[in-house]
Scaffold this motif. Structure first.
Motif, short mmCIF file in Angstrom:
data_model
loop_
_atom_site.label_atom_id
_atom_site.label_comp_id
_atom_site.label_asym_id
_atom_site.label_seq_id
_atom_site.Cartn_x
_atom_site.Cartn_y
_atom_site.Cartn_z
N ALA B 198 0.84 -1.20 0.00
CA ALA B 198 0.00 0.00 0.00
C ALA B 198 0.88 1.26 0.00
O ALA B 198 0.61 2.22 -0.72
CB ALA B 198 -0.92 0.00 1.21
N ILE B 199 1.96 1.23 0.78
CA ILE B 199 2.85 2.39 0.83
C ILE B 199 3.42 2.65 -0.56
O ILE B 199 3.48 3.78 -1.03
CB ILE B 199 3.99 2.13 1.84
N HIS B 200 3.83 1.58 -1.21
CA HIS B 200 4.44 1.75 -2.54
C HIS B 200 3.44 2.20 -3.59
O HIS B 200 3.82 2.71 -4.63
CB HIS B 200 5.12 0.46 -2.97
N GLY B 202 1.30 4.51 -2.96
CA GLY B 202 1.09 5.94 -2.74
C GLY B 202 1.72 6.73 -3.87
O GLY B 202 2.91 6.59 -4.13
#
Ligand code: SF4
Ligand code: SF4
Ligand code: FES
Lengths: 149, 263
Positions: B198-200, B202
């Motif tokens: 999920a962070i990647h 962003g």
């Protein structure tokens, strides 16, 4: 004899080398009292704290993560902490949406002169985490299976 | 397609064109060239989706000198735009021809732009402004949300399908294979797998939903990345896939600055 262990928060604190780490140092040199619940990691700039580090800390059982850096405008790499704010905001939102309390992540600006503030922040954050209790696990145990959509 | 795409190939505007071909009644992504352009069919509306931007990227990497055309939906156009910004595709070497999605598909996707900039095929339909699924989760209490997610995450078989199909997952080294972040011999993986992904996403996820479509475990991944998109918009004021050539995630400069002052 006491058998049940009292919950002691484990907090990972990532402190920027130029301000907050020096602030922590000052707190120590000034013999200010603060709870021993933090594990300090010195980083060159709060902007070097990747969201990975935050996730990893929680994955490995941290109950709280404190990121501290220079005040806005004081970052020694000029824009580092501008990135930190945005990342922290993003991470708070993401953790919250995944069901993890965003209050377990805290961002603070602490200068090299603010030993008192450092001790204050650690005290306050430790108490906050104490009231929140142990962080929920990252394990996706098969026991928790819900129906397929 | 018979006329428009054929013309592009005949005139040599493109060396190859990515569209689809129906085989046994199913839509398959297909690369047309001068040699097989007679196999081009008439365009039909469909809800068939395939990772066409990813196929384009793979071919463009192999043949950097070639120019490719591609038949894109709204999301696929956004993917191509995002790949320009990350220097994965060369703007000069891509020609896009757009098709609009049907109202049904747009509703299923909760798509905020179910049509590309130029629509050559189909009729553009109204975008869906809000995701009911995201709202449903936002209303839950934190603990219930965690239970809900873990209940889905625990079915993950770590096939990496979500990553492999994703048009904007182009890295050659992947954090999901970092054995400290995501333990190698642990199944199901813990939340870190999904949070790291999920962070990647962003600043990259263009909300095509292919990840959720391929997931063999039926994990509602798109909801998670829809929220990521929402957060990115709130925090960075950026919507991935726009055509303005800049992303605050690839560009160091004034765009990065916040108004100074205490938080
Ligand atoms: S596609 Fe689904 S099962 Fe496969 S790795 Fe991704 S989330 Fe897990
Ligand atoms: S919706 Fe899924 S596959 Fe599509 S860009 Fe976002 S993460 Fe990648
Ligand atoms: S050097 Fe302290 S926050 Fe950047």
């Amino acid at each position: 004899m006491e058998t049940e262990k009292k919950f002691e928060p484990r907090i990972v604190a990532m402190l920027c080398n130029w301000c907050s780490y020096a602030g922590a140092d000052l707190a120590g040199v000034s013999r200010l009292q603060y709870p021993p619940n933090i594990r300090v990691i010195r980083v060159m700039c709060s902007g070097t704290v990747s969201p990975h580090h935050i996730v990893h800390a929680f994955q490995r059982g941290a109950d709280g993560v404190l990121i501290a850096g220079c005040h806005i405008g004081d970052c020694h790499y000029i824009r580092g902490n501008y990135m930190t704010i945005k990342r922290a905001k993003f991470m708070e939102g993401l953790l919250n949406f995944a069901g993890y309390s965003p209050e377990r992540l805290r961002l603070e600006w602490i200068s090299a002169a603010e030993g008192v503030k450092f001790a204050e922040v650690v005290r306050e954050f430790t108490e906050k985490i104490r009231t929140l209790g142990p962080a929920p696990s990252f394990e996706a145990s098969p026991r928790l299976a819900t129906a397929v959509l | 397609m018979k006329t428009k795409i054929k013309k592009l190939l005949e005139e040599g505007r493109v060396d190859g064109f990515f569209a689809y071909k129906t085989i046994h009644g199913f839509f398959f992504p297909y690369l047309f060239t001068k040699e097989n352009m007679d196999e081009l069919e008439d365009w039909k509306p469909s809800s068939a989706r395939y990772p066409i931007a990813k196929l384009l990227l793979a071919q463009a990497r192999k043949n950097p000198e070639k120019t490719y055309g591609v038949l894109v939906r709204g999301c696929e156009e956004r993917a191509v735009h995002e790949l320009y910004k990350w220097n994965q595709l060369d703007r000069e070497k891509v020609v896009m021809v757009g098709q609009a999605c049907t109202a049904d598909l747009a509703a299923d996707c909760e798509c905020w732009k179910p049509f590309p900039t130029d629509v050559a095929y189909g009729e553009a339909v109204e975008p869906v402004a809000k995701s009911a699924r995201v709202e449903m989760l936002e209303k839950m209490a934190g603990e219930d949300r965690l239970k809900w997610w873990l209940g889905h995450f625990n079915r993950c078989v770590k096939c990496f399908g979500c990553r492999d199909v994703c048009p904007v997952c182009f890295c050659t080294e992947c954090s999901l294979e970092h054995n400290k972040l995501v333990e190698t011999d642990k199944l199901p993986p813990d939340s870190s797998f999904h949070l790291v992904r999920a962070i990647h996403m962003g600043g990259r996820c263009i909300d095509c939903g292919l990840c959720e479509e391929v997931c063999p475990a039926n994990i509602p991944l798109r909801v998670l990345y829809k929220e990521v998109g929402k957060l990115v918009e709130e925090v960075y004021g950026y919507k991935p896939g726009s055509d303005d050539g800049k992303s605050p995630f690839t560009f160091l400069g004034d765009e990065l600055m916040l108004p100074p002052g205490p938080r």
